[in-house]
Design an enzyme around this catalytic site. Structure first.
Site, mmCIF file in Angstrom:
data_model
loop_
_atom_site.group_PDB
_atom_site.id
_atom_site.type_symbol
_atom_site.label_atom_id
_atom_site.label_comp_id
_atom_site.label_asym_id
_atom_site.label_seq_id
_atom_site.Cartn_x
_atom_site.Cartn_y
_atom_site.Cartn_z
ATOM 1 N N ASP A 215 0.850 -1.192 0.000
ATOM 2 C CA ASP A 215 0.000 0.000 0.000
ATOM 3 C C ASP A 215 0.880 1.235 0.000
ATOM 4 O OD1 ASP A 215 -3.281 0.039 0.944
ATOM 5 O OD2 ASP A 215 -2.218 1.945 0.754
ATOM 6 N N VAL B 74 -7.141 -2.098 -5.228
ATOM 7 C CA VAL B 74 -7.213 -0.692 -4.811
ATOM 8 C C VAL B 74 -8.677 -0.254 -4.810
ATOM 9 C CG1 VAL B 74 -4.924 -0.187 -5.741
ATOM 10 C CG2 VAL B 74 -6.938 0.206 -7.168
ATOM 11 N N ASN B 75 -8.921 0.897 -4.195
ATOM 12 C CA ASN B 75 -10.288 1.410 -4.121
ATOM 13 C C ASN B 75 -10.743 1.946 -5.482
ATOM 14 O OD1 ASN B 75 -8.073 2.919 -3.214
ATOM 15 N ND2 ASN B 75 -9.347 4.588 -2.514
ATOM 16 N N GLU C 154 -14.139 -10.094 -5.673
ATOM 17 C CA GLU C 154 -14.270 -10.610 -4.316
ATOM 18 C C GLU C 154 -15.711 -10.457 -3.828
ATOM 19 O OE1 GLU C 154 -12.153 -12.392 -2.411
ATOM 20 O OE2 GLU C 154 -14.045 -12.499 -1.323
ATOM 21 N N LEU D 207 -16.633 -11.230 -0.511
ATOM 22 C CA LEU D 207 -16.737 -11.225 0.960
ATOM 23 C C LEU D 207 -17.602 -10.058 1.406
ATOM 24 C CD1 LEU D 207 -14.964 -8.747 2.420
ATOM 25 C CD2 LEU D 207 -13.076 -10.165 1.747
ATOM 26 N N CYS E 59 -19.968 -0.709 -1.033
ATOM 27 C CA CYS E 59 -20.132 -1.394 -2.323
ATOM 28 C C CYS E 59 -21.469 -1.200 -3.017
ATOM 29 C CB CYS E 59 -19.885 -2.886 -2.132
ATOM 30 S SG CYS E 59 -18.180 -3.232 -1.695
HETATM 31 P P1 NAD Z 1 -9.944 0.292 0.713
HETATM 32 O O1 NAD Z 1 -10.111 1.744 0.456
HETATM 33 O O2 NAD Z 1 -10.164 -0.241 2.091
HETATM 34 O O3 NAD Z 1 -8.462 -0.167 0.286
HETATM 35 C C1 NAD Z 1 -7.840 0.199 -0.900
HETATM 36 C C2 NAD Z 1 -6.368 0.478 -0.594
HETATM 37 O O4 NAD Z 1 -5.680 0.663 -1.822
HETATM 38 C C3 NAD Z 1 -6.129 1.745 0.228
HETATM 39 O O5 NAD Z 1 -5.463 1.406 1.436
HETATM 40 C C4 NAD Z 1 -5.270 2.634 -0.688
HETATM 41 O O6 NAD Z 1 -4.288 3.367 0.012
HETATM 42 C C5 NAD Z 1 -4.622 1.586 -1.576
HETATM 43 N N1 NAD Z 1 -4.147 2.131 -2.851
HETATM 44 C C6 NAD Z 1 -4.793 2.950 -3.729
HETATM 45 N N2 NAD Z 1 -4.018 3.189 -4.806
HETATM 46 C C7 NAD Z 1 -2.866 2.511 -4.612
HETATM 47 C C8 NAD Z 1 -1.668 2.358 -5.377
HETATM 48 N N3 NAD Z 1 -1.542 2.939 -6.578
HETATM 49 N N4 NAD Z 1 -0.661 1.604 -4.871
HETATM 50 C C9 NAD Z 1 -0.787 1.005 -3.658
HETATM 51 N N5 NAD Z 1 -1.909 1.104 -2.885
HETATM 52 C C10 NAD Z 1 -2.923 1.840 -3.366
HETATM 53 O O7 NAD Z 1 -10.893 -0.455 -0.331
HETATM 54 P P2 NAD Z 1 -11.556 -1.897 -0.165
HETATM 55 O O8 NAD Z 1 -12.803 -1.808 0.640
HETATM 56 O O9 NAD Z 1 -10.513 -2.882 0.203
HETATM 57 O O10 NAD Z 1 -12.019 -2.144 -1.663
HETATM 58 C C11 NAD Z 1 -11.106 -2.424 -2.688
HETATM 59 C C12 NAD Z 1 -11.873 -2.891 -3.904
HETATM 60 O O11 NAD Z 1 -12.560 -4.109 -3.612
HETATM 61 C C13 NAD Z 1 -12.931 -1.917 -4.392
HETATM 62 O O12 NAD Z 1 -12.990 -1.977 -5.788
HETATM 63 C C14 NAD Z 1 -14.208 -2.478 -3.813
HETATM 64 O O13 NAD Z 1 -15.336 -2.149 -4.573
HETATM 65 C C15 NAD Z 1 -13.966 -3.960 -3.862
HETATM 66 N N6 NAD Z 1 -14.692 -4.746 -2.865
HETATM 67 C C16 NAD Z 1 -14.838 -4.298 -1.584
HETATM 68 C C17 NAD Z 1 -15.501 -5.082 -0.643
HETATM 69 C C18 NAD Z 1 -15.677 -4.625 0.779
HETATM 70 O O14 NAD Z 1 -16.375 -5.276 1.509
HETATM 71 N N7 NAD Z 1 -15.049 -3.547 1.208
HETATM 72 C C19 NAD Z 1 -16.000 -6.339 -1.008
HETATM 73 C C20 NAD Z 1 -15.807 -6.771 -2.317
HETATM 74 C C21 NAD Z 1 -15.152 -5.973 -3.231
HETATM 75 C C1 UDX Z 2 -21.702 -6.542 0.201
HETATM 76 C C2 UDX Z 2 -21.965 -7.918 -0.406
HETATM 77 O O1 UDX Z 2 -22.792 -8.671 0.483
HETATM 78 C C3 UDX Z 2 -20.656 -8.643 -0.645
HETATM 79 O O2 UDX Z 2 -20.919 -9.882 -1.297
HETATM 80 C C4 UDX Z 2 -19.773 -7.778 -1.517
HETATM 81 O O3 UDX Z 2 -18.535 -8.411 -1.722
HETATM 82 C C5 UDX Z 2 -19.550 -6.417 -0.887
HETATM 83 O O4 UDX Z 2 -20.821 -5.800 -0.638
HETATM 84 P P1 UDX Z 2 -21.132 -5.638 2.616
HETATM 85 O O5 UDX Z 2 -21.509 -4.320 2.039
HETATM 86 O O6 UDX Z 2 -19.840 -5.765 3.330
HETATM 87 O O7 UDX Z 2 -21.112 -6.749 1.470
HETATM 88 O O8 UDX Z 2 -22.263 -6.117 3.638
HETATM 89 P P2 UDX Z 2 -23.730 -6.737 3.458
HETATM 90 O O9 UDX Z 2 -23.896 -7.799 4.449
HETATM 91 O O10 UDX Z 2 -24.044 -7.076 2.071
HETATM 92 O O11 UDX Z 2 -24.662 -5.521 3.922
HETATM 93 C C6 UDX Z 2 -24.778 -4.341 3.158
HETATM 94 C C7 UDX Z 2 -25.834 -3.439 3.774
HETATM 95 O O12 UDX Z 2 -27.138 -3.999 3.623
HETATM 96 C C8 UDX Z 2 -25.651 -3.217 5.269
HETATM 97 O O13 UDX Z 2 -25.927 -1.867 5.581
HETATM 98 C C9 UDX Z 2 -26.673 -4.131 5.884
HETATM 99 O O14 UDX Z 2 -27.094 -3.722 7.159
HETATM 100 C C10 UDX Z 2 -27.803 -4.017 4.867
HETATM 101 N N1 UDX Z 2 -28.741 -5.156 4.898
HETATM 102 C C11 UDX Z 2 -28.282 -6.415 4.637
HETATM 103 C C12 UDX Z 2 -30.093 -4.927 5.152
HETATM 104 O O15 UDX Z 2 -30.510 -3.794 5.371
HETATM 105 N N2 UDX Z 2 -30.945 -6.002 5.152
HETATM 106 C C13 UDX Z 2 -30.529 -7.275 4.891
HETATM 107 O O16 UDX Z 2 -31.370 -8.186 4.901
HETATM 108 C C14 UDX Z 2 -29.159 -7.486 4.634
#
Ligand code: NAD
Ligand code: UDX
Length: 482
Positions: A32, A85-86, A158, A160, A273
């Protein structure tokens, strides 16, 4: 095999920790540019809260799992590079408010091209617009400096969810790997498949073309969010008719074609997301001339915004149309339980709605820091990359108290609002809370975690999302009315 992951966030950190924990013969380095974040990953206080994460990280860290800011070095050495990355919603320019901001993504791709001198598999882990792999291929092939470098791009989104990340990574419903259907693309798919196959049954590892995999991620999130907006739309109907949304969820969820999950009515969905990915899909559809499809998905967001606004309106109208200077306890600020993440949490909109009316808020959340809450409430929507206004920060500071417990937050409050479904809110001493509040004392349960019947018996005026309305709230002639 050396694996590097660019981005040590909510996805990169836990996902790579799981790969390092489960796989033989791999060395995983999570990278990072944010030094503070990497330092936290290397410390006892990890930068994110996830049940079970500490155990997985500490089992592998320093052996097969490393966290580093030396991005170029580790990418140069890696056989597989994940990009995690984000990809937030754009805040300005073309597509602002809808399109994904690909700035971080492109800068990661350009860095890979610059430092690579050996063949690599590049894995899209971030959620990206469909066809991003093509853009990455072009950025890489046009910028590569060393003739030894060659790239195969895979899409491996992903799934999760926060709060259950470790469980989801350990036993995912499925993994999808998309790649070019060429000999080299298929070989790359197979290499990544072998990594996951070390702990996930092979029939759960789906393979596809690149575009199906990219779009499957957006579509999966859109479907999940659409279910919540559907049940939330029904909840509004329930409140008007005396039906109970929990009974309806149970009934429709018993249909095996529908299934019982994700049918909890709420104050609205949050998280980094759902909204972002739907807006992105809406943008893509509009760009492709699919206006009706775009409108369909956008309505999921419309209902979500309506649900949050509706909740605020119920609080204000119930409290005799004024909340000015009234103390209101806010229980829960995170967007869901078991996380400290506040990105797009409905609590921000609800708190802002109440602050606009001059309410004084006492907020309690077991995982969200005071600094985070105040920062979130001081920023305008979509303004997270701008410095926030000092004036707003001062206003927020004057009107918000961050409480150390539920009971402290509720002392002297006119109402309490449950905005996150933390388990501890299911076991509150409601009598103690009632005795410490101004009367009539109101509960507005945005997560249906409080026992409404018990609350009413104690004397609370109770509102639960999608629950039959308390006569106090509908009938001015009710014996309980003031
Ligand atoms: P995040 O903001 O927590 O993490 C992203 C990281 O990337 C940051 O720490 C940032 O500093 C780093 N970064 C950015 N540009 C960079 C670079 N050029 N080199 C090195 N590091 C760099 O984001 P996140 O929640 O982990 O999400 C990442 C991706 O995964 C997004 O596209 C998101 O939509 C997707 N995603 C998120 C979730 C979730 O639950 N948060 C689930 C599934 C998919
Ligand atoms: C979601 C997707 O579930 C996951 O598969 C994807 O990778 C990332 O986006 P997340 O946003 O971490 O995950 O949590 P999730 O459990 O999906 O909940 C999202 C929002 O919906 C929360 O605010 C939760 O409270 C709300 N929710 C969920 C409801 O209001 N009702 C439900 O029945 C379920």
């Amino acid at each position: 095999m050396k694996i590097a992951c660019i981005g040590a966030g909510y996805v990169g950190g836990p996902t790579m920790a799981m790969i390092a924990h489960k796989c033989e013969g791999v060395e995983v380095t999570v990278l990072d540019i944010n030094e503070e974040r990497i330092a936290a990953w290397n410390s006892d206080k990890l930068p994110i809260y996830e049940p079970g994460l500490e155990e997985v990280v500490s089992a592998a860290r320093g052996k097969t799992l490393f966290f580093s800011t030396e991005c170029e070095k580790h990418v140069a050495e890696a056989d597989i590079v994940f990009i995690s990355v984000n990809t937030p919603t754009k805040t300005r320019g073309v597509g602002a408010g809808y399109a994904a901001d690909m700035t971080y993504w492109e800068s990661a791709a350009r860095m890979i091209a610059r430092v690579s001198h050996s063949p690599k598999i590049i894995v899209e882990k971030s959620t990206v617009p469909v066809k991003t792999a093509q853009a990455v291929e072009r950025v890489l092939s046009n910028n590569v400096l060393n003739p030894g470098a060659r790239f195969d791009i895979l899409s491996n989104p992903e799934f999760l969810a926060e709060g259950t990340a470790i469980k989801d990574l350990e036993k995912p419903d499925r993994v999808i790997i998309g790649g070019r259907q060429t000999p080299s693309g298929l070989k790359a798919i197979d290499t990544l498949k072998k990594v996951y196959a070390q702990w996930i049954p092979e029939d759960q590892i789906l393979t596809s073309n690149l575009w199906s995999s990219e779009l499957a991620k957006l579509a999966a999130n859109a479907f999940l969010a659409q279910r919540i907006s559907s049940i939330n739309a029904v909840s509004a109907l329930c409140e008007k008719t005396g039906a109970d949304v929990s009974e309806i969820s149970k009934c429709i969820g018993a249909d095996s074609r529908i299934g019982p999950k994700f049918l909890n009515a709420s104050v609205g969905f949050g998280g980094s997301c759902f909204q972002k990915d739907i807006l992105n899909m809406v943008y893509i559809c509009r760009g492709l001339g699919l206006e009706e499809v775009a409108n369909y998905w956008e309505s999921v967001i419309t209902i979500n915004n309506y649900q949050k606004r509706r909740f605020v309106d119920v609080v204000i109208s119930s409290l005799f149309n004024t909340v000015r200077a009234k103390r209101i306890a806010i229980l829960g600020f995170a967007f869901k339980k078991d996380t400290g993440d506040t990105r797009e949490t409905p609590a921000i909109d609800v708190c802002n709605g109440l602050l606009e009316e001059g309410a004084k808020l006492a907020v309690y959340d077991p995982q969200v820091t005071e600094e985070r809450m105040k920062m979130d409430l001081s920023m305008d929507k979509f303004e997270w990359d701008h410095p926030y206004s000092e004036r707003k920060a001062k206003e927020v500071s004057d009107l918000i108290e961050c409480s150390e417990s539920v009971y402290k937050a509720c002392e002297g409050a006119h109402a309490l609002c449950v905005l996150t479904e933390w388990d501890e809110f299911k076991e509150l001493d409601l009598r103690r809370i009632y005795d410490s509040m101004v009367k009539p004392a109101f509960i507005f349960d945005g997560r249906n975690v409080i026992d409404g019947k018990a609350a009413k018996e104690i004397g609370f005026v109770f509102f639960g999302v999608g629950k039959p309305l308390d006569p106090f709230l509908t009938d001015p002639a009710s014996p309980n009315s003031p």
